[in-house]
Design an enzyme around this catalytic site. Structure first.
Site, PDB file in Angstrom:
ATOM      1  N   LYS A 159     -40.730  -1.357   0.747  1.00 16.49           N
ATOM      2  CA  LYS A 159     -41.447  -0.712  -0.359  1.00 16.49           C
ATOM      3  C   LYS A 159     -42.421   0.342   0.175  1.00 16.49           C
ATOM      4  CE  LYS A 159     -40.817  -4.712  -3.296  1.00 16.49           C
ATOM      5  NZ  LYS A 159     -41.337  -5.979  -3.820  1.00 16.49           N
ATOM      6  N   GLN A 211     -46.837  -9.098  -3.709  1.00 22.89           N
ATOM      7  CA  GLN A 211     -45.523  -9.626  -3.349  1.00 22.89           C
ATOM      8  C   GLN A 211     -45.482 -11.139  -3.610  1.00 22.89           C
ATOM      9  OE1 GLN A 211     -42.822  -7.714  -2.288  1.00 22.89           O
ATOM     10  NE2 GLN A 211     -41.721  -9.626  -2.589  1.00 22.89           N
ATOM     11  N   ASP A 249     -45.146  -3.670 -11.190  1.00 27.09           N
ATOM     12  CA  ASP A 249     -43.977  -4.536 -11.281  1.00 27.09           C
ATOM     13  C   ASP A 249     -43.580  -4.846 -12.727  1.00 27.09           C
ATOM     14  OD1 ASP A 249     -42.575  -5.279  -9.039  1.00 27.09           O
ATOM     15  OD2 ASP A 249     -44.034  -6.797  -8.416  1.00 27.09           O
TER      16      ASP A 249
END
Ligand code: NAP
Length: 286
Positions: A53, A97, A120
């Protein structure tokens, strides 16, 4: 034989577009979109995801910040870190994460991310908005899957779509996105009776299970679009999906490989979400 949906190629070309977009945005607003990625602990898979990422963010020219916290970080310290990023005007997207160490409440952590910086799309505010049909940040994996389905040119409107899996991060939002695109949607899960009877009728199949060979060739209608979200390991330890790729590609009209299908698109959609958050935030102040 079906055509391969090349997620890597599609995401590479989207990243090239974003690169140019970021340069233009910096000229217009005097700063680049900023993405903060937080990782807690040393889960090896999470470390790979975070590295990919951050690498993608740097590639498209985002300002990227990686915050690596030790496994024993307290929930309070993590929440304080998120609070600082929420208040930082140079940060447009925040991603924590998952999974987090067991002593940290994931729900609390996701709730703590400012809604407008939820890169997200997992915040309940975004989930609620998605289901109410209001503007929101979409979760990256289903957003990427929809792009891949669209790339085939197959008409989604009126199609029968079977989504296998009902998780909050993939299956459920995927079903809603397909519904919004006017597909007729069936959501299957571990208690579904006779999955094959459903998938054999499907024009579009999205498999998001996490088990090898959940979709075999006899379960697929000739010409169907098959999107494989699963990430599993085969007996030789190689990455594979939920779909029996070699056999299903002979029947399907279109199919995503694993790796090189959904995975790269998920990361690219994260970049897109960060840029979209930047534009929303900047257009409020300009
Ligand atoms: P999850 O939370 O474990 O959900 C799996 C779903 O599959 C559940 O709804 C479960 O049903 C259902 N299921 C289990 N066995 C089944 C069976 N035999 N037949 C039909 N349905 C079955 O997983 P997830 O987070 O959605 O992720 C799914 C997979 O996608 C994993 O392999 C994950 O690593 C991968 N993934 C990939 C990406 C990417 O970017 N490529 C992103 C996210 C996830 P119940 O609800 O009844 O338990």
């Amino acid at each position: 034989m079906g055509a391969i949906i090349d997620g890597k190629r599609i995401s590479d070309s989207l990243k090239e577009e974003m690169k140019a977009q970021v340069i233009a945005l910096e000229k217009q607003y005097g700063r680049r979109p900023g993405l903060a990625v937080i990782i807690v602990g040393e889960n090896p898979a999470s470390q790979v995801y975070v590295r990919n990422k951050v690498r993608a963010a740097e590639y498209v020219g985002l300002r990227s910040v990686q915050i690596t916290l030790p496994e024993e970080t307290s929930e309070a310290d993590l929440l304080a870190q998120i609070g600082r990023l929420n208040a930082d005007p140079a940060i447009d997207g925040i991603l924590v994460q998952l999974p987090l160490p067991k002593h940290i409440d994931e729900e609390k952590v996701i709730d703590a991310i400012a809604l407008e910086k939820d890169a997200d799309g997992f915040h309940p505010g975004n989930v609620g908005a998605l289901w109410l049909g209001k503007p929101c940040t979409l979760p990256c994996t289903p957003k990427g899957c929809l792009e891949l389905i669209r790339s085939t040119g197959v008409e989604i409107r009126g199609a029968l779509a079977v989504v296998i899996g009902r998780s909050n991060i993939v299956g459920k939002p995927m079903a809603k996105l397909l519904l919004d695109a006017h597909a007729t949607v069936v959501i299957a899960h571990s208690r579904t009776r006779d999955l094959g009877a459903l998938t054999r009728q499907a024009d579009i199949i999205v498999a998001a299970v996490g088990k090898r060979n959940v979709v075999t060739a006899d379960m697929v209608k000739p010409g169907a679009v098959v999107i494989d979200v699963g990430m599993n390991r085969d007996d030789e330890g190689r990455l594979c999906g939920d779909v029996d790729f070699a056999a299903v590609k002979e029947v399907a009209g279109w199919i995503t490989p694993v790796p090189g299908g959904v995975g790269p698109m998920t990361i690219t959609m994260l970049m897109q979400n960060t840029i979209e958050s930047f534009i929303k935030r900047e257009s409020k102040t300009h």
